[in-house]
Design a protein around this motif. Structure first.
Motif, short mmCIF file in Angstrom:
data_model
loop_
_atom_site.label_atom_id
_atom_site.label_comp_id
_atom_site.label_asym_id
_atom_site.label_seq_id
_atom_site.Cartn_x
_atom_site.Cartn_y
_atom_site.Cartn_z
N GLN A 1 0.83 -1.20 0.00
CA GLN A 1 0.00 0.00 0.00
C GLN A 1 0.86 1.26 0.00
O GLN A 1 0.65 2.18 -0.80
N GLU A 2 1.87 1.31 0.88
CA GLU A 2 2.73 2.49 0.99
C GLU A 2 3.57 2.67 -0.27
O GLU A 2 3.72 3.79 -0.79
N ALA A 3 4.16 1.56 -0.76
CA ALA A 3 5.01 1.66 -1.95
C ALA A 3 4.20 2.13 -3.17
O ALA A 3 4.66 2.99 -3.93
N MET A 4 3.00 1.58 -3.36
CA MET A 4 2.18 1.96 -4.51
C MET A 4 1.68 3.40 -4.39
O MET A 4 1.60 4.13 -5.39
N ASN A 5 1.35 3.84 -3.19
CA ASN A 5 0.95 5.23 -2.99
C ASN A 5 2.10 6.18 -3.31
O ASN A 5 1.90 7.24 -3.91
N ASN A 6 3.34 5.80 -2.90
CA ASN A 6 4.52 6.61 -3.22
C ASN A 6 4.74 6.69 -4.73
O ASN A 6 5.09 7.74 -5.26
N ILE A 7 4.55 5.56 -5.40
CA ILE A 7 4.70 5.55 -6.86
C ILE A 7 3.70 6.49 -7.52
O ILE A 7 4.03 7.27 -8.42
N ALA A 8 2.44 6.43 -7.06
CA ALA A 8 1.40 7.29 -7.63
C ALA A 8 1.69 8.77 -7.39
O ALA A 8 1.43 9.61 -8.25
N LYS A 9 2.25 9.09 -6.19
CA LYS A 9 2.45 10.49 -5.84
C LYS A 9 3.74 11.08 -6.41
O LYS A 9 3.77 12.24 -6.82
N TYR A 10 4.83 10.29 -6.39
CA TYR A 10 6.14 10.89 -6.64
C TYR A 10 6.89 10.33 -7.85
O TYR A 10 7.76 11.01 -8.38
N ALA A 11 6.57 9.10 -8.29
CA ALA A 11 7.48 8.43 -9.22
C ALA A 11 7.35 8.90 -10.66
O ALA A 11 8.32 8.83 -11.42
N ASP A 12 6.14 9.34 -11.07
CA ASP A 12 5.90 9.66 -12.48
C ASP A 12 6.27 8.45 -13.35
O ASP A 12 6.97 8.57 -14.36
N ALA A 13 5.82 7.28 -12.91
CA ALA A 13 6.18 6.03 -13.59
C ALA A 13 5.15 5.65 -14.63
O ALA A 13 3.97 6.00 -14.53
N GLY A 14 5.60 4.88 -15.63
CA GLY A 14 4.70 4.37 -16.64
C GLY A 14 4.42 2.90 -16.46
O GLY A 14 3.47 2.36 -17.06
N ALA A 15 5.22 2.22 -15.65
CA ALA A 15 5.05 0.78 -15.44
C ALA A 15 5.47 0.42 -14.03
O ALA A 15 6.44 0.96 -13.48
N VAL A 16 4.71 -0.52 -13.43
CA VAL A 16 4.98 -1.00 -12.07
C VAL A 16 4.80 -2.51 -12.07
O VAL A 16 3.92 -3.04 -12.76
N SER A 17 5.66 -3.19 -11.28
CA SER A 17 5.50 -4.65 -11.13
C SER A 17 5.51 -5.00 -9.65
O SER A 17 6.27 -4.41 -8.87
N ILE A 18 4.64 -5.94 -9.29
CA ILE A 18 4.58 -6.46 -7.91
C ILE A 18 4.86 -7.95 -7.96
O ILE A 18 4.24 -8.67 -8.75
N TYR A 19 5.80 -8.39 -7.13
CA TYR A 19 6.12 -9.83 -7.05
C TYR A 19 6.00 -10.28 -5.60
O TYR A 19 6.53 -9.64 -4.68
N LEU A 20 5.31 -11.39 -5.39
CA LEU A 20 5.25 -12.03 -4.08
C LEU A 20 5.44 -13.52 -4.28
O LEU A 20 4.67 -14.16 -5.01
N GLY A 21 6.50 -14.07 -3.67
CA GLY A 21 6.77 -15.49 -3.88
C GLY A 21 7.68 -16.06 -2.82
O GLY A 21 8.10 -15.38 -1.88
N LYS A 22 7.98 -17.33 -2.99
CA LYS A 22 8.84 -18.06 -2.06
C LYS A 22 10.12 -18.45 -2.77
O LYS A 22 10.09 -19.12 -3.81
N LYS A 23 11.28 -18.03 -2.21
CA LYS A 23 12.58 -18.34 -2.80
C LYS A 23 13.55 -18.73 -1.69
O LYS A 23 13.69 -18.00 -0.70
N ASP A 24 14.21 -19.86 -1.87
CA ASP A 24 15.25 -20.31 -0.92
C ASP A 24 14.73 -20.30 0.52
O ASP A 24 15.34 -19.75 1.43
N ASN A 25 13.57 -20.91 0.72
CA ASN A 25 12.96 -21.03 2.05
C ASN A 25 12.74 -19.66 2.71
O ASN A 25 12.86 -19.50 3.93
#
Length: 450
Positions: A358-382
Motif C-alpha cells: 500500500q505504501e510503496a504503490m501510494n509513493n509511486i502514484a504520488k512521486y514516481a511519475d512512472a509508466g510501469a509498475v510490477s509487484i512480485y510475491l513469492g517463495k525463494k530459498d525457504n
C-alpha cells in the motif's frame, strides 16, 4: 768466587724467582679476572635474552637469578620485588636454598636486612666487603664467608621495583668494572619490570575498555530491543485502532448512509406520479450524493483495514488493491506476479505485506511519475520475498532517509520498521532517473510475532 759473591748471586736469584712468582700470580689473577668477566658478560647476555622473552615478573626474576650463577659468574643471587608502598610482593633466588625464605620473613616483619634497608631507602648501590661481620642480622650472612656482596636498587623512572644482590669473591667486590656491569644489569632488570608493568596496565585498560564497550553494546541491544517491542506494540495498537475505526464506520456511518439512501429512493418511488416532478427534483439530486458518500466511506474503510484481508487473505487483497489502483491510475501499466499459496504466508505477515504494498504503490502514484509498475510475491530459498519495482524518476535514497523530513522519507522508514520488526529485512534501491525497487524478505525461521 768467595762466599760473599755466592751469597749475592743466591740473593739475586731469589729476588728473580720471587718476581717471577709475582708475575705468575699476577697473570693468574688477570686470567681469573678475565674468566670471571667473561662469565659475567655471558650471564648478562642470558639475562638480556630473558628480558626480551619473559613477560611474567616471577618467571623473569627466577630466570635471572639462575642465569647469574649458572656460568659461575656469581656464587649466589637473589631478587626481592616490592610494590609502590614498599611491601614485598615476591622474591626468587639461586644458590641460597631454603634460607632465602628467612630473608623474606624478616622483610615482611619490618626487620629488613642491612643491605635491603640501605639500598631501598638510602644508597642505590651498595658493596659489602665482609657480610659475615657487617650483616650480623642477615640469616644468610654465614654463606658469604670469604666473599663479598653487591646490591643494587631496581629502579626506573622514579619507581622502585626491588633489590638485586649477588655474592662475589672479595677481590672483585671492589672492582669498578664489576660495579659498572652490575649497575647495567640492575638497570636492565628494572626497565624490564617497568615494561611488564606498562604492558599489564595496557592490557588492564584494554580489558576494562572492552568490558565497558560490551556493557554499552548490551545496553544498546537491550534498549533497541525495548524500542522494537514498543514500536511493535504501537504498530499493533495502530492496526487494532484502524480495524476498530473501520468497523465503526462500516456499522455506523456506512449503514446510516445506506439506510438514508434507501429511504430517499423509497420516498421518490412513493411520490412518483402523485406530485409534480419539479417538487422531488432535490430528492433525485440527493441520491447520487448519498451513493458517492457511501463509496467514499467504503474507500476509507478499505484503506484503514480492508475486510477482504481478514475474509479472503493476502493474495485476494493484493488482487483487489491492484484492481483499485489500475482503475484510478489507468496510465500506469501494472504487472502482478504471485508465486506462493495463501497458506504459505504466515498469518502475522499478511497485514505487513499489505501495508508495504500500500505504501510503496501510494509513493509511486504520488512521486514516481512512472509508466510501469510490477509487484512480485513469492517463495525463494525457504524465504518469503516481496518486490515492487517502477520505471519512474527515482531519487537519492541516502538523502531522503537521512533527512527524514519528507512524507516520502517517513513512509520509507515505516516500511523498513514493519519489515524488520517482524524478523525480515528491507532494502530500497533507487537513483535519479533509474526507477525504484523496494524489497522485503523474511526467512521462515526468523518470522516474529508482530
Amino acid at each position: 768466587m768467595n762466599d760473599t759473591s755466592i751469597y749475592n748471586e743466591c740473593l739475586e736469584l731469589a729476588t728473580r724467582v720471587e718476581g717471577l712468582k709475582n708475575r705468575i700470580a699476577q697473570r693468574r689473577e688477570e686470567k681469573d679476572k678475565i674468566s670471571h668477566l667473561n662469565a659475567v658478560l655471558s650471564s648478562i647476555r642470558d639475562v638480556s635474552r630473558l628480558i626480551i622473552k619473559e613477560k611474567d615478573p616471577q618467571s623473569l626474576i627466577q630466570g635471572i637469578c639462575s642465569s647469574l650463577i649458572e656460568k659461575r659468574s656469581f656464587h649466589n643471587a637473589w631478587i626481592v620485588l616490592v610494590d609502590e608502598h614498599g611491601r614485598v610482593t615476591t622474591g626468587s633466588e639461586a644458590g641460597l636454598g631454603a634460607d632465602f625464605q628467612k630473608i623474606l620473613q624478616k622483610i615482611e616483619n619490618d626487620r629488613m636486612p642491612r643491605c635491603c634497608h640501605m639500598v631501598l631507602s638510602e644508597d642505590r648501590f651498595l658493596v659489602t666487603t665482609n657480610p659475615c661481620r657487617e650483616c650480623l642480622n642477615c640469616p644468610v650472612s654465614y654463606m658469604y664467608d670469604g666473599r663479598g656482596s653487591i646490591s643494587a636498587r631496581l629502579e626506573h623512572d622514579g619507581r622502585i621495583y626491588g633489590i638485586l644482590t649477588v655474592s662475589v669473591p672479595i677481590a672483585y667486590s671492589q672492582d669498578p668494572e664489576e660495579h659498572e656491569l652490575f649497575k647495567d644489569v640492575a638497570d636492565d632488570i628494572a626497565y624490564a619490570l617497568h615494561s611488564i608493568d606498562v604492558e599489564r596496565d595496557r592490557k588492564r585498560k584494554e580489558v576494562a575498555l572492552r568490558e565497558a564497550r560490551d556493557k554499552l553494546e548490551r545496553r544498546v541491544r537491550e534498549r533497541t530491543r525495548d524500542l522494537e517491542v514498543l514500536s511493535s506494540r504501537l504498530l499493533n495498537a495502530q492496526e487494532a485502532e484502524r480495524k476498530r475505526i473501520a468497523a465503526d464506520l462500516h456499522d455506523g456511518i456506512g449503514q446510516c448512509l445506506s439506510a438514508v439512501k434507501f429511504m430517499v429512493e423509497t420516498v421518490i418511488q412513493q411520490l412518483d406520479g402523485k406530485v409534480a416532478r419539479q417538487a422531488i427534483k432535490s430528492l433525485d439530486a440527493l441520491v447520487p450524493l448519498l451513493q458517492e458518500s457511501s463509496e467514499e466511506i467504503r474507500n476509507i474503510i478499505m484503506n484503514l483495514r480492508p475486510s477482504i484481508l481478514d475474509d479472503l487473505g493476502i493474495l485476494a487483497t493484493i488482487g483487489w488493491f491492484c484492481r483499485q489502483f489500475t482503475s484510478v491510475y489507468s496510465h500506469i501499466r501494472l504487472t502482478k506476479t504471485i508465486e506462493i499459496e495463501e497458506d504459505q504466508v504466515p498469518e502475522t505477515l499478511k497485514i505487513i505485506i499489505f501495508r508495504i504494498v500500500q505504501e510503496a504503490m501510494n509513493n509511486i502514484a504520488k512521486y514516481a511519475d512512472a509508466g510501469a509498475v510490477s509487484i512480485y510475491l513469492g517463495k525463494k530459498d525457504n524465504a518469503l520475498e516481496l518486490r515492487i519495482e517502477d520505471n519512474g524518476r527515482g531519487f537519492s535514497v541516502d538523502r531522503f532517509m537521512t533527512s527524514g523530513s519528507s512524507a516520502l522519507a517517513f513512509g520509507l522508514t515505516g516500511m523498513k520498521e514493519r519489515a524488520e520488526l517482524s524478523g525480515g529485512s528491507f532494502r530500497i534501491t533507487s537513483s535519479p532517473g533509474k526507477g525504484t525497487r523496494v524489497e522485503a524478505r523474511w526467512g521462515y525461521s526468523c518470522v516474529r510475532s508482530y
